[in-house]
Structure formats: structure tokens, C-alpha cells
Design a protein around this motif. Structure first.
Motif, PDB file in Angstrom:
ATOM      1  N   GLY A  42       5.724  40.530  76.362  1.00 53.90           N
ATOM      2  CA  GLY A  42       6.767  41.456  76.787  1.00 53.90           C
ATOM      3  C   GLY A  42       7.886  41.557  75.775  1.00 53.90           C
ATOM      4  N   LEU A  43       8.306  40.426  75.253  1.00 57.17           N
ATOM      5  CA  LEU A  43       9.361  40.411  74.235  1.00 57.17           C
ATOM      6  C   LEU A  43       8.932  41.203  73.010  1.00 57.17           C
ATOM      7  N   GLY A  44       7.690  41.042  72.600  1.00 62.33           N
ATOM      8  CA  GLY A  44       7.189  41.784  71.449  1.00 62.33           C
ATOM      9  C   GLY A  44       7.168  43.288  71.683  1.00 62.33           C
ATOM     10  N   VAL A  45       6.778  43.693  72.874  1.00 59.41           N
ATOM     11  CA  VAL A  45       6.750  45.131  73.197  1.00 59.41           C
ATOM     12  C   VAL A  45       8.167  45.690  73.220  1.00 59.41           C
ATOM     13  N   ILE A  46       9.092  44.949  73.795  1.00 60.16           N
ATOM     14  CA  ILE A  46      10.487  45.402  73.837  1.00 60.16           C
ATOM     15  C   ILE A  46      11.055  45.479  72.419  1.00 60.16           C
ATOM     16  N   ARG A  47      10.771  44.477  71.598  1.00 58.20           N
ATOM     17  CA  ARG A  47      11.254  44.473  70.211  1.00 58.20           C
ATOM     18  C   ARG A  47      10.711  45.668  69.449  1.00 58.20           C
ATOM     19  N   SER A  48       9.442  46.009  69.691  1.00 52.74           N
ATOM     20  CA  SER A  48       8.823  47.118  68.962  1.00 52.74           C
ATOM     21  C   SER A  48       9.462  48.465  69.308  1.00 52.74           C
ATOM     22  N   ALA A  49      10.173  48.525  70.436  1.00 48.56           N
ATOM     23  CA  ALA A  49      10.832  49.772  70.828  1.00 48.56           C
ATOM     24  C   ALA A  49      12.094  50.017  70.011  1.00 48.56           C
ATOM     25  N   GLY A  50      12.572  49.010  69.303  1.00 51.42           N
ATOM     26  CA  GLY A  50      13.771  49.166  68.490  1.00 51.42           C
ATOM     27  C   GLY A  50      15.030  49.105  69.328  1.00 51.42           C
ATOM     28  N   VAL A  99      16.020  44.305  73.076  1.00 56.31           N
ATOM     29  CA  VAL A  99      15.999  42.947  72.555  1.00 56.31           C
ATOM     30  C   VAL A  99      17.383  42.584  72.000  1.00 56.31           C
ATOM     31  N   THR A 100      17.763  41.326  72.166  1.00 52.35           N
ATOM     32  CA  THR A 100      18.997  40.820  71.555  1.00 52.35           C
ATOM     33  C   THR A 100      18.660  40.309  70.156  1.00 52.35           C
ATOM     34  N   GLY A 101      19.675  39.952  69.407  1.00 53.89           N
ATOM     35  CA  GLY A 101      19.446  39.370  68.086  1.00 53.89           C
ATOM     36  C   GLY A 101      18.601  38.109  68.168  1.00 53.89           C
ATOM     37  N   ALA A 102      18.915  37.246  69.137  1.00 50.14           N
ATOM     38  CA  ALA A 102      18.147  36.013  69.321  1.00 50.14           C
ATOM     39  C   ALA A 102      16.706  36.332  69.714  1.00 50.14           C
ATOM     40  N   GLY A 103      16.532  37.349  70.545  1.00 44.90           N
ATOM     41  CA  GLY A 103      15.195  37.742  70.970  1.00 44.90           C
ATOM     42  C   GLY A 103      14.383  38.288  69.809  1.00 44.90           C
ATOM     43  N   ALA A 104      15.005  39.088  68.951  1.00 42.76           N
ATOM     44  CA  ALA A 104      14.296  39.639  67.793  1.00 42.76           C
ATOM     45  C   ALA A 104      13.865  38.520  66.848  1.00 42.76           C
ATOM     46  N   GLU A 105      14.760  37.572  66.604  1.00 42.43           N
ATOM     47  CA  GLU A 105      14.430  36.451  65.724  1.00 42.43           C
ATOM     48  C   GLU A 105      13.273  35.631  66.292  1.00 42.43           C
ATOM     49  N   LEU A 106      13.360  35.319  67.577  1.00 37.41           N
ATOM     50  CA  LEU A 106      12.304  34.527  68.196  1.00 37.41           C
ATOM     51  C   LEU A 106      10.984  35.278  68.211  1.00 37.41           C
ATOM     52  N   SER A 107      11.024  36.555  68.505  1.00 39.08           N
ATOM     53  CA  SER A 107       9.805  37.359  68.539  1.00 39.08           C
ATOM     54  C   SER A 107       9.142  37.393  67.161  1.00 39.08           C
ATOM     55  N   GLU A 108       9.932  37.553  66.118  1.00 39.80           N
ATOM     56  CA  GLU A 108       9.380  37.562  64.762  1.00 39.80           C
ATOM     57  C   GLU A 108       8.781  36.202  64.405  1.00 39.80           C
ATOM     58  N   LEU A 109       9.458  35.126  64.791  1.00 35.50           N
ATOM     59  CA  LEU A 109       8.971  33.783  64.523  1.00 35.50           C
ATOM     60  C   LEU A 109       7.648  33.527  65.256  1.00 35.50           C
ATOM     61  N   VAL A 110       7.605  33.872  66.519  1.00 29.47           N
ATOM     62  CA  VAL A 110       6.388  33.678  67.314  1.00 29.47           C
ATOM     63  C   VAL A 110       5.248  34.512  66.745  1.00 29.47           C
ATOM     64  N   HIS A 111       5.544  35.746  66.356  1.00 28.48           N
ATOM     65  CA  HIS A 111       4.510  36.607  65.785  1.00 28.48           C
ATOM     66  C   HIS A 111       3.964  35.990  64.496  1.00 28.48           C
ATOM     67  N   ALA A 112       4.833  35.470  63.655  1.00 29.84           N
ATOM     68  CA  ALA A 112       4.393  34.858  62.394  1.00 29.84           C
ATOM     69  C   ALA A 112       3.540  33.616  62.665  1.00 29.84           C
ATOM     70  N   GLU A 113       3.963  32.776  63.614  1.00 24.82           N
ATOM     71  CA  GLU A 113       3.190  31.574  63.932  1.00 24.82           C
ATOM     72  C   GLU A 113       1.838  31.930  64.547  1.00 24.82           C
ATOM     73  N   ARG A 114       1.840  32.925  65.414  1.00 24.97           N
ATOM     74  CA  ARG A 114       0.590  33.365  66.037  1.00 24.97           C
ATOM     75  C   ARG A 114      -0.365  33.906  64.981  1.00 24.97           C
ATOM     76  N   SER A 115       0.160  34.710  64.069  1.00 22.02           N
ATOM     77  CA  SER A 115      -0.679  35.262  62.997  1.00 22.02           C
ATOM     78  C   SER A 115      -1.252  34.152  62.128  1.00 22.02           C
ATOM     79  N   ALA A 116      -0.448  33.134  61.831  1.00 24.60           N
ATOM     80  CA  ALA A 116      -0.930  32.014  61.026  1.00 24.60           C
ATOM     81  C   ALA A 116      -2.042  31.267  61.768  1.00 24.60           C
ATOM     82  N   GLN A 117      -1.871  31.073  63.072  1.00 23.22           N
ATOM     83  CA  GLN A 117      -2.910  30.407  63.877  1.00 23.22           C
ATOM     84  C   GLN A 117      -4.212  31.212  63.848  1.00 23.22           C
ATOM     85  N   LEU A 118      -4.094  32.524  64.013  1.00 28.80           N
ATOM     86  CA  LEU A 118      -5.289  33.373  64.021  1.00 28.80           C
ATOM     87  C   LEU A 118      -5.981  33.380  62.664  1.00 28.80           C
TER      88      LEU A 118
END
Length: 145
Positions: A42-50, A99-118
Motif C-alpha cells: 500500500g505504501l508503495g502504491v501511494i508513493r507511486s501516486a506522487g 506519502v510523507t517524507g518518512a514514508g517515501a524514504e522507507l518505501s524506497e529502502l524497502v523496495h531496494a532491499e526487496r529487489s536485492a533479495q529477488l
């Protein structure tokens, strides 16, 4: 003896097992951030909306969940300070979630970690096999679009 002989021959069952492994790995990535997979998605979808954000109904459609589930999701993300509800600039009677600033940062971090895992998981395959897997999965998913 083949150490993988216990795995089923049914492709659907194998895809389900692979999906289970990936979900488990995702939960492991999210655990330190106290996010569920649903919250991270959900956070990722909200972040993608800008910066303009999303109305709850649109968010529910994009997540393919009931509006009630989205309300609970957004409540949890608001409580964590990751998203905020604000008046819709196009219709002050409506609310959007952004998304808040903290939410955007966390979403980007989670996305990067998830991509690395995959990538690490897929590294078990040769390049040609990865390409073939991508092609086959896309072919299967085309029927679900």
C-alpha cells in the motif's frame, strides 16, 4: 539421489511454493521496519501516486481490495507517520492519501532491499534460464490482466 526429488512435478504447485518462499523473504525484509507485506504494498502504491496522493477508492482499486480494508491499511500507515490524509485539491469534500517524507524514504529502502533479495534468489539461475522464466511468467500472467 536428487535432493529435490520431493518437489512436485505440477508447475502450478511449484509456482505456489516459489511464491511462498518469496513471501517469507519479503516478511523477513519488512520485519525490522514493523511493516506487513500489505502495508508495504500500500505504501508503495501511494508513493507511486506522487505528491497529489490518491483517493481511498482509487487505492482500493489499485490494491484490488475492499474499501474497508484500505481504511484499515491507511489508518495503520497514518499511525506510523508514513502517509497522511489531506483534502483533495480537486474536491475539498474528499480526502486523498499521500506519502510523507518518512514514508517515501522507507518505501524506497524497502523496495531496494526487496529487489536485492529477488536478484539474489534469481541468481541461482543462469542468465538464459532467468530470461526464459521471465518470458514464461509473463505469458502466464497475460491471461490474468
Amino acid at each position: 539421489m536428487d535432493e529435490f526429488a520431493h518437489l512436485p512435478e505440477d508447475p502450478g504447485e511449484l509456482v505456489m511454493r516459489a511464491s511462498h518462499v518469496l513471501r517469507r523473504r519479503m516478511r523477513e525484509v519488512l520485519q525490522p521496519y514493523e511493516l506487513s507485506p500489505h502495508q508495504a504494498r500500500g505504501l508503495g502504491v501511494i508513493r507511486s501516486a506522487g505528491g497529489e496522493g490518491l483517493r481511498l477508492g482509487v487505492l482500493a482499486e489499485r490494491l484490488r481490495v475492499a474499501p474497508r480494508s484500505v481504511t484499515e491499511l491507511v489508518d495503520a500507515l497514518v499511525a506510523k507517520g508514513l502517509v497522511e490524509r489531506v483534502p483533495d485539491p480537486a474536491d475539498r469534500r474528499a480526502v486523498v492519501v499521500r506519502v510523507t517524507g518518512a514514508g517515501a524514504e522507507l518505501s524506497e529502502l524497502v523496495h531496494a532491499e526487496r529487489s536485492a533479495q529477488l536478484r539474489a534468489w534469481a541468481a541461482n539461475l543462469e542468465a538464459d534460464d532467468r530470461e526464459q522464466l521471465v518470458r514464461l511468467l509473463r505469458q502466464l500472467l497475460r491471461g490474468e490482466a
